[in-house]
Design an enzyme around this catalytic site. Structure first.
Site, PDB file in Angstrom:
ATOM      1  N   VAL A  11      42.843  43.984  38.941  1.00 15.40           N
ATOM      2  CA  VAL A  11      44.177  44.559  39.068  1.00 15.40           C
ATOM      3  C   VAL A  11      44.675  45.097  37.722  1.00 15.40           C
ATOM      4  CG1 VAL A  11      46.598  43.974  39.503  1.00 15.40           C
ATOM      5  CG2 VAL A  11      44.828  43.247  41.092  1.00 15.40           C
ATOM      6  N   THR A 121      49.531  37.993  42.554  1.00 14.33           N
ATOM      7  CA  THR A 121      50.071  37.518  43.832  1.00 14.33           C
ATOM      8  C   THR A 121      50.565  36.084  43.642  1.00 14.33           C
ATOM      9  OG1 THR A 121      48.502  38.914  44.984  1.00 14.33           O
ATOM     10  CG2 THR A 121      49.499  37.126  46.258  1.00 14.33           C
ATOM     11  N   LEU A 156      46.360  47.269  45.975  1.00 13.36           N
ATOM     12  CA  LEU A 156      45.107  48.040  45.899  1.00 13.36           C
ATOM     13  C   LEU A 156      43.964  47.286  46.585  1.00 13.36           C
ATOM     14  CD1 LEU A 156      43.119  46.579  43.631  1.00 13.36           C
ATOM     15  CD2 LEU A 156      44.638  47.709  42.046  1.00 13.36           C
ATOM     16  N   PHE A 255      41.501  48.100  60.849  1.00  9.73           N
ATOM     17  CA  PHE A 255      41.315  46.652  60.668  1.00  9.73           C
ATOM     18  C   PHE A 255      41.048  45.918  61.982  1.00  9.73           C
ATOM     19  CE2 PHE A 255      41.526  44.085  56.898  1.00  9.73           C
ATOM     20  CZ  PHE A 255      41.526  45.070  55.938  1.00  9.73           C
ATOM     21  N   CYS A 266      41.167  37.784  47.646  1.00 11.64           N
ATOM     22  CA  CYS A 266      42.565  37.776  48.110  1.00 11.64           C
ATOM     23  C   CYS A 266      42.794  37.084  49.445  1.00 11.64           C
ATOM     24  CB  CYS A 266      43.088  39.203  48.154  1.00 11.64           C
ATOM     25  SG  CYS A 266      43.245  39.904  46.511  1.00 11.64           S
ATOM     26  N   LYS A 269      42.303  33.176  49.657  1.00 11.23           N
ATOM     27  CA  LYS A 269      43.225  32.430  48.789  1.00 11.23           C
ATOM     28  C   LYS A 269      44.683  32.628  49.223  1.00 11.23           C
ATOM     29  CE  LYS A 269      44.143  35.017  44.675  1.00 11.23           C
ATOM     30  NZ  LYS A 269      45.540  35.308  44.826  1.00 11.23           N
ATOM     31  N   LYS A 327      32.407  43.164  50.121  1.00 13.74           N
ATOM     32  CA  LYS A 327      32.556  44.402  50.886  1.00 13.74           C
ATOM     33  C   LYS A 327      31.905  45.526  50.088  1.00 13.74           C
ATOM     34  CE  LYS A 327      37.155  45.840  49.374  1.00 13.74           C
ATOM     35  NZ  LYS A 327      38.437  46.314  49.816  1.00 13.74           N
ATOM     36  N   ARG A 334      33.374  37.056  45.139  1.00 14.91           N
ATOM     37  CA  ARG A 334      34.226  35.888  45.342  1.00 14.91           C
ATOM     38  C   ARG A 334      34.383  35.636  46.842  1.00 14.91           C
ATOM     39  NH1 ARG A 334      39.046  37.376  41.096  1.00 14.91           N
ATOM     40  NH2 ARG A 334      38.488  39.468  41.732  1.00 14.91           N
TER      41      ARG A 334
HETATM   42  N1  LIG Z   1      41.431  41.793  43.204  1.00 14.36           N
HETATM   43  C1  LIG Z   1      42.225  42.368  44.090  1.00 14.36           C
HETATM   44  O1  LIG Z   1      41.793  43.164  44.925  1.00 14.36           O
HETATM   45  C2  LIG Z   1      43.702  42.087  44.085  1.00 14.36           C
HETATM   46  C3  LIG Z   1      44.555  42.929  44.813  1.00 14.36           C
HETATM   47  C4  LIG Z   1      45.927  42.669  44.787  1.00 14.36           C
HETATM   48  C5  LIG Z   1      46.422  41.582  44.077  1.00 14.36           C
HETATM   49  N2  LIG Z   1      45.561  40.776  43.403  1.00 14.36           N
HETATM   50  C6  LIG Z   1      46.130  39.654  42.643  1.00 14.36           C
HETATM   51  O2  LIG Z   1      46.193  40.038  41.270  1.00 14.36           O
HETATM   52  C7  LIG Z   1      45.922  38.909  40.418  1.00 14.36           C
HETATM   53  C8  LIG Z   1      44.736  39.193  39.520  1.00 14.36           C
HETATM   54  O3  LIG Z   1      43.607  39.383  40.360  1.00 14.36           O
HETATM   55  P1  LIG Z   1      42.223  39.966  39.776  1.00 14.36           P
HETATM   56  O4  LIG Z   1      41.315  40.116  40.937  1.00 14.36           O
HETATM   57  O5  LIG Z   1      42.525  41.153  38.912  1.00 14.36           O
HETATM   58  O6  LIG Z   1      41.784  38.729  38.862  1.00 14.36           O
HETATM   59  P2  LIG Z   1      40.592  38.657  37.772  1.00 14.36           P
HETATM   60  O7  LIG Z   1      40.105  37.282  37.824  1.00 14.36           O
HETATM   61  O8  LIG Z   1      39.654  39.803  37.994  1.00 14.36           O
HETATM   62  O9  LIG Z   1      41.345  38.927  36.390  1.00 14.36           O
HETATM   63  C9  LIG Z   1      42.277  38.051  35.837  1.00 14.36           C
HETATM   64  C10 LIG Z   1      42.190  38.188  34.308  1.00 14.36           C
HETATM   65  O10 LIG Z   1      43.256  37.473  33.724  1.00 14.36           O
HETATM   66  C11 LIG Z   1      42.781  36.955  32.481  1.00 14.36           C
HETATM   67  N3  LIG Z   1      43.696  35.910  32.010  1.00 14.36           N
HETATM   68  C12 LIG Z   1      43.888  34.649  32.478  1.00 14.36           C
HETATM   69  N4  LIG Z   1      44.836  34.014  31.770  1.00 14.36           N
HETATM   70  C13 LIG Z   1      45.286  34.882  30.839  1.00 14.36           C
HETATM   71  C14 LIG Z   1      46.288  34.839  29.827  1.00 14.36           C
HETATM   72  N5  LIG Z   1      47.042  33.746  29.636  1.00 14.36           N
HETATM   73  N6  LIG Z   1      46.468  35.930  29.054  1.00 14.36           N
HETATM   74  C15 LIG Z   1      45.731  37.033  29.237  1.00 14.36           C
HETATM   75  N7  LIG Z   1      44.764  37.147  30.188  1.00 14.36           N
HETATM   76  C16 LIG Z   1      44.563  36.091  30.974  1.00 14.36           C
HETATM   77  C17 LIG Z   1      41.386  36.485  32.811  1.00 14.36           C
HETATM   78  O11 LIG Z   1      40.594  36.330  31.651  1.00 14.36           O
HETATM   79  C18 LIG Z   1      40.903  37.626  33.719  1.00 14.36           C
HETATM   80  O12 LIG Z   1      40.240  38.642  32.968  1.00 14.36           O
HETATM   81  C19 LIG Z   1      45.730  37.728  41.364  1.00 14.36           C
HETATM   82  O13 LIG Z   1      46.956  37.081  41.538  1.00 14.36           O
HETATM   83  C20 LIG Z   1      45.310  38.387  42.668  1.00 14.36           C
HETATM   84  O14 LIG Z   1      45.622  37.628  43.797  1.00 14.36           O
HETATM   85  C21 LIG Z   1      44.221  41.014  43.368  1.00 14.36           C
END
Ligand SMILES: NC(=O)c1ccc[n+]([C@@H]2O[C@H](COP(=O)([O-])OP(=O)(O)OC[C@H]3O[C@@H](n4cnc5c(N)ncnc54)[C@H](O)[C@@H]3O)[C@@H](O)[C@H]2O)c1
Length: 435
Positions: A11, A121, A156, A255, A266, A269, A327, A334
């Protein structure tokens, strides 16, 4: 405008690259130094179509920066997006440790106005906690600095993340502050030029919209999987049923694809976290509990079908797995169904040969040499007793069946995504099972 995005994962990195593409000056911050060093050298740690080009282009243009030092970039930024992970803790609740860490650092270091926007999220009530943590740190320092909080959940889809971010169905912003609203309007204007898609809500509603959206999508999948399983028992074809119900405009055709279970970072969790939020408030989410149970069961369905084909005698069989990512168009594994299936196959004494166009390194990182890694789909099929199709990558859609038939030991195809035609499969001499 100068902004910082904290957390440079799926994200954070996509958001950072897209804002920079629109001319915003973005600093992406992460605690993972290796990741930040790589990004500064043009090495993007995840696979997402067009992301590498966009990162390199905007970094070279001086609009996209990478840092591990949140403190020192705080003095330059007006808006901070928090996009760190919120993984489930052992009870299924979203772990807010990383979000609150960021809030604490902000409270400990700001000396001028900042808008703290939560993009991760997070459950209802998180913005309130973020606000309290920042206020507490400011009061500890004895300073009075203005700040606002907003919730801006991200919708996204991995595999189409850039497209979704650049051209969103909607942008949801929960805030109580007029100033925050003006800033968010300005920041998102370039993305909404053709059609204004900003939805402003109160903060709890914005937080809830994200969970309710994912829960609804997960529900549609589990619902269709149950219908498919019943179709199997009564001799109906779920592909025809899907078309029949999807043409009702009240239902719509998106869907509604049955498959071998949803995975990813997502849906599993977020469904868990919503169930947990409900139980914390004395309420039982019966539908979502069923959605989760159905999905857990569905992740074993390919294995169960395989056992049926071989009358339970699968020990020492060689099984090819086509597709590992949760996918297509991502390397993300994950909660991927492939991991559950591989575990079951290995426990049953099978040899497993896997192939995925993109997720091979990720699979090696997760499960090492417990499986054999094939060079391509045919290499995986060579000598196999069965092929399990788990991820519907485009390159799996039209294999040369005559070649596959020739190289397999026994011609069994188990299609977890219903991408093949059952008549064509039987004409080619395969035992073909699908969902
Ligand atoms: N992946 C998706 O498709 C998606 C879509 C919508 C929303 N989200 C939500 O967005 C959030 C992030 O998801 P993601 O898939 O990008 O996660 P991710 O695990 O790919 O990335 C999270 C990043 O945060 C970093 N991080 C952790 N603690 C930190 C800190 N204190 N300071 C700086 N960096 C730090 C980690 O090192 C990691 O690189 C989650 O809450 C997820 O539910 C994800």
């Amino acid at each position: 405008m100068n902004i910082a995005i904290i957390g440079t994962g799926y994200v954070g990195l996509v958001s950072g690259a897209c804002f920079a593409e629109m001319g915003v000056n973005v600093t992406c911050v992460d605690v993972d130094k290796q990741k930040i060093d790589n990004l500064a050298n043009g090495v993007v740690p995840i696979y997402e179509p067009n992301l590498t080009d966009m990162v390199i282009k905007n970094h070279s243009a001086g609009r996209l920066h990478f840092s591990t030092d949140l403190k020192s970039c705080l003095s330059d930024v007006e808006v901070l997006f928090c996009a760190v992970g919120t993984p489930p803790d052992e009870d299924g609740a979203a772990d807010l440790r990383y979000v609150l860490d960021v809030a604490r650092t902000v409270g400990q270091n700001i000396d001028k106005y900042i808008l703290f926007v939560t993009k991760s999220t997070v459950p209802v009530g998180t913005a309130r906690k973020v606000k309290a943590v920042i206020a507490e740190e400011l009061s500890r320092r004895g300073v009075d600095v203005e700040f606002d909080v907003a919730s801006n959940p991200e919708f996204l889809k991995e595999g189409a993340a850039i497209k979704d971010f650049m051209s969103p169905d909607r942008i949801v912003v929960g805030t109580e502050s007029q100033r925050a609203r003006q800033i968010m309007d300005k920041l998102y204007k370039p993305f909404t030029l053709n059609h204004y898609r900003m939805i402003y809500t109160d903060i709890p509603s914005a937080e809830m919209i994200k969970y309710a959206s994912n829960a609804m999508l997960a529900t549609r999948i589990s619902f269709m999987n149950e219908i498919a399983n019943l179709c199997d028992l009564v001799g109906a074809d779920v592909n025809m049923v899907r078309q029949g119900i999807g043409s009702d405009s009240r239902i719509g055709n998106k869907f509604l694809y049955p498959g071998c279970g949803y995975g990813g970072s997502c849906f599993p969790k977020d469904v868990k976290a919503l169930i947990r939020t409900a139980s914390d408030n004395g309420y039982v989410m019966s539908i979502l509990q069923a959605v989760e149970n159905v999905n857990n069961r569905q992740k074993s369905i390919l294995f169960d079908k395989l056992c049926l084909v071989f009358d339970g005698d699968i020990k020492d069989k060689t099984i090819a797995v086509w597709g590992l990512a949760f996918k297509p168009e991502t390397d993300d594994m994950r909660e991927a169904t492939s991991l559950v299936v591989i575990d079951k196959l290995l426990a049953a004494g099978c040899s497993v040969k896997v192939y995925d166009p993109i997720a091979m390194d990720e699979c090696r990182r997760r499960i090492g040499n417990s499986v054999m890694y094939a060079d391509n789909m045919y290499d995986a099929a060579e000598g196999a007793d069965a092929i399990l199709l788990i991820t519907e990558w485009k390159e799996f859609r039209m294999p040369s069946w005559s070649r596959v038939r020739q190289i397999m030991k026994t011609p069994v195809i188990i299609d977890g995504r219903n991408i093949y035609d059952k008549n064509e499969m039987s004409e080619n001499g395969f035992v073909y099972k699908h969902i």
